[in-house]
Design a protein around this motif. Sequence first.
Motif, mmCIF file in Angstrom:
data_model
loop_
_atom_site.group_PDB
_atom_site.id
_atom_site.type_symbol
_atom_site.label_atom_id
_atom_site.label_comp_id
_atom_site.label_asym_id
_atom_site.label_seq_id
_atom_site.Cartn_x
_atom_site.Cartn_y
_atom_site.Cartn_z
ATOM 1 N N THR A 268 0.860 -1.392 0.131
ATOM 2 C CA THR A 268 -0.139 -0.159 -0.171
ATOM 3 C C THR A 268 0.854 1.137 0.114
ATOM 4 N N GLN A 269 0.528 2.292 -0.738
ATOM 5 C CA GLN A 269 1.309 3.508 -0.885
ATOM 6 C C GLN A 269 0.490 4.480 -0.056
ATOM 7 N N ARG B 51 -8.996 4.405 -3.742
ATOM 8 C CA ARG B 51 -8.068 4.102 -4.550
ATOM 9 C C ARG B 51 -7.027 3.114 -3.911
ATOM 10 N N GLY B 52 -7.139 3.048 -2.650
ATOM 11 C CA GLY B 52 -6.229 2.304 -1.967
ATOM 12 C C GLY B 52 -5.163 2.793 -1.212
ATOM 13 N N TYR B 53 -5.051 4.095 -1.223
ATOM 14 C CA TYR B 53 -3.702 4.939 -0.634
ATOM 15 C C TYR B 53 -4.197 4.964 0.681
ATOM 16 N N ILE C 12 6.692 7.399 2.929
ATOM 17 C CA ILE C 12 5.987 8.270 2.121
ATOM 18 C C ILE C 12 6.027 8.525 0.721
ATOM 19 N N ASP C 13 5.086 7.714 -0.071
ATOM 20 C CA ASP C 13 5.443 7.713 -1.337
ATOM 21 C C ASP C 13 5.042 9.064 -2.237
ATOM 22 N N PHE D 152 -2.903 11.692 -12.255
ATOM 23 C CA PHE D 152 -1.951 11.523 -13.457
ATOM 24 C C PHE D 152 -0.495 11.871 -13.168
ATOM 25 N N LEU D 153 -0.329 12.850 -12.272
ATOM 26 C CA LEU D 153 0.991 13.409 -12.092
ATOM 27 C C LEU D 153 1.728 12.227 -11.125
ATOM 28 N N PHE D 154 1.105 11.732 -10.289
ATOM 29 C CA PHE D 154 1.810 10.502 -9.513
ATOM 30 C C PHE D 154 2.385 9.673 -10.436
ATOM 31 N N ARG D 155 1.426 9.204 -11.517
ATOM 32 C CA ARG D 155 1.998 8.198 -12.354
ATOM 33 C C ARG D 155 2.911 8.663 -13.422
#
Length: 302
Positions: free
Chosen positions: A3-4, A26-28, A60-61, A212-215
């Motif tokens: 998990t991020q 979204r699982g964060y 901390i991702d 989008f910017l995360f990825r």
Amino acid sequence: MQTQTVLITGATGFIGSHLLPFLMERGYQVIALSRQPNRRSSHPALHWVNDLDQIETRQIDYVINLAGESIGTKRWTAKRKQQLIDSRVALTEKLYQWLERQQIFPRCIISGSAIGYYGIDPQGQWNLVCDENTPPQSIFMSELCQKWEQSALKYTQQNTRIIRLGVVFGQGGGILPQMLLPVRLNTVAKIGSGQQPVVWIHIQDVLNAILFLFRSSHSQKVYNLVAPAHVNQQQFVQVAAGVLKRKPFIAMPKCVFNLMLGEQAQLILNGQYVTPKALLEQGFQFQYPDLNEALGEILGRH
């Protein structure tokens, strides 16, 4: 997959309050920094802290830095201007210093700014469309944004992306209710000439753009978060009136706002058109590129 974790400053603000459920769905795991003490949550993916030193994890991702006092709530006295700068620059400095002290280097830090960076059109013609490479001006809003951005980008070891936000439209807060009030009351049809830009973005597109910017692996550092469609103040009123089924008719002279707000009237009476050039070039798809669709969704009139 592990998990991020996302750290959010300014988590109780308008954007932050939408980000929390969006990311958790979204699982964060989310660490929410708030100046309000004794925040509690029953959600296992959400942890509130009042101070960075209360954070126990070093995993901390991502970081989303949105902290800062509201621009529009009080008149811009010299003291208030300094408060607006300090609430952004000082907390941003504190955040980055803490991360580097703890040897935490997230995959991406998204740090807030605003389209006020580009200043105003001194000629009042609004012919220029600003993109991420357009230089800033020497007015207060621009200088505030420049200092805020510089305080983040000087930490070159961190992967920082700056988001220059337009006016964010959504349910549950923000400036939209104030902008709609004269329309609801069937009064102000336009302010001044009515030709001044309204540079906006739907809250859902803000959330989607952050993800989008995360990825993204692109080297771009600055992104305009604004809708691609250009709208002026009179067009905004016309669209809002259509959605709300109103017919406002009064033209409000700009001198009224200059008298009431002083320098702060720039937020209403001037500005620049801004395009989300970097997002569009990288293939981001806006969910609400059109003002009529955006207001229809927010106001529940499809």
